[in-house]
Structure formats: structure tokens, C-alpha cells
Enzyme design. Structure first.
Site, mmCIF file in Angstrom:
data_model
loop_
_atom_site.group_PDB
_atom_site.id
_atom_site.type_symbol
_atom_site.label_atom_id
_atom_site.label_comp_id
_atom_site.label_asym_id
_atom_site.label_seq_id
_atom_site.Cartn_x
_atom_site.Cartn_y
_atom_site.Cartn_z
ATOM 1 N N CYS A 99 30.411 45.064 45.084
ATOM 2 C CA CYS A 99 30.180 43.846 45.856
ATOM 3 C C CYS A 99 29.830 44.240 47.289
ATOM 4 O O CYS A 99 30.547 45.013 47.920
ATOM 5 C CB CYS A 99 31.429 42.974 45.850
ATOM 6 S SG CYS A 99 31.292 41.528 46.935
ATOM 7 N N CYS A 123 26.832 46.358 33.479
ATOM 8 C CA CYS A 123 28.061 46.385 32.683
ATOM 9 C C CYS A 123 29.230 46.174 33.651
ATOM 10 O O CYS A 123 29.567 47.066 34.434
ATOM 11 C CB CYS A 123 28.144 47.748 32.002
ATOM 12 S SG CYS A 123 29.555 47.954 30.926
HETATM 13 FE FE FE Z 1 33.492 40.848 46.802
#
Ligand code: FE
Length: 134
Positions: A99, A123
Site C-alpha cells: 500500500c 495475489c
Molecule cells: Fe494502507
């Protein structure tokens, strides 16, 4: 989204926010056991967000059944929300998916996805995701 407040979190804070499994995967770059996660077979429509910070990561429209035991997607909802990093940790050369906002580990991307849909397989660990249903 505000990247700053996530970058400042220390280890103790992450342990408080996340479950133990999430902590081991998202902050420790672990992998949940295949077929153990809650989104493996989910077909509900919506947006999969980062379980740690809520960034929008993958649309249900790109989810497919890879048979691997982890939620699999052909592409991110927004390339600006994810970081791709080289990962040689397992002796294999893989590409880690993280992220971009909070730096949490999400999974890996491989080149054996559906050819007619771009050939990529993101994945991703179920415990790294939170589905916001449509
Ligand atoms: Fe995050």
C-alpha cells in the site's frame, strides 16, 4: 488521503490497530495460509480497501478465481495507490505489492494471470483487505 499520519506510526501502534495475523502479514511481510482468508471465494461487488489505512486498492470487477487460495485480481483499481517493489527474500525474484499510503505489505504480483485480461495476477492476502460493498 494523508500519507503522513501513516508513515509516522511506530511498531507498538501498529500492533494495537491490527490483529496479530494482520500485523504479521501487513507489517512483517508474512503470507496467510492458502484458502484460510475470508475473501478467497467472495463474489460480492465493491471496492477492496487496505485493511490498515482504507486506501482503495482493488475493484471486485477485476477479481478472478485463480485456484491458488488467495484473492486474485488482474489489476489495481488505482495504480497510484500501490507500490511495486522487487522482493528477493525467498530466493525467488518476485514483485511485492504494498500500500502506497501506509506502506503495508499486501501480497505479490505474478505474470500468470488471465491472458485476455492483461496476464497479471495480483495475489493478495485476505487479511490485508477490507471489502466496502457496493
Ligand atoms: Fe494502507
Amino acid at each position: 488521503m494523508d500519507k503522513g499520519k501513516w508513515a509516522e506510526k511506530n511498531d507498538a501502534e501498529w500492533r494495537k490497530i491490527l490483529t496479530l495475523e494482520q500485523y504479521q502479514v501487513l507489517r512483517g511481510k508474512g503470507t496467510e495460509a492458502p484458502f484460510s482468508g475470508k475473501y478467497v471465494h467472495t463474489k460480492d461487488k465493491g471496492m477492496y480497501q487496505c485493511a490498515a489505512c482504507g486506501a482503495e486498492l482493488f475493484s471486485s470487477d477485476t477479481k478472478f478465481d485463480s485456484g491458488t487460495g488467495w484473492p486474485s485480481f488482474t489489476e489495481p483499481a488505482n495504480r497510484e495507490h500501490i507500490d511495486l517493489r522487487a522482493d528477493d527474500s525467498s530466493g525467488l525474484t518476485r514483485v511485492e505489492v504494498a500500500c502506497k499510503y501506509c506502506g503495508s505489505h499486501l501480497g505479490h504480483v505474478f505474470g500468470d494471470g488471465p491472458k485476455e485480461r492483461g496476464g497479471k495476477r495480483y495475489c493478495i492476502n485476505s487479511c490485508a483487505l477490507k471489502l466496502k460493498k457496493k
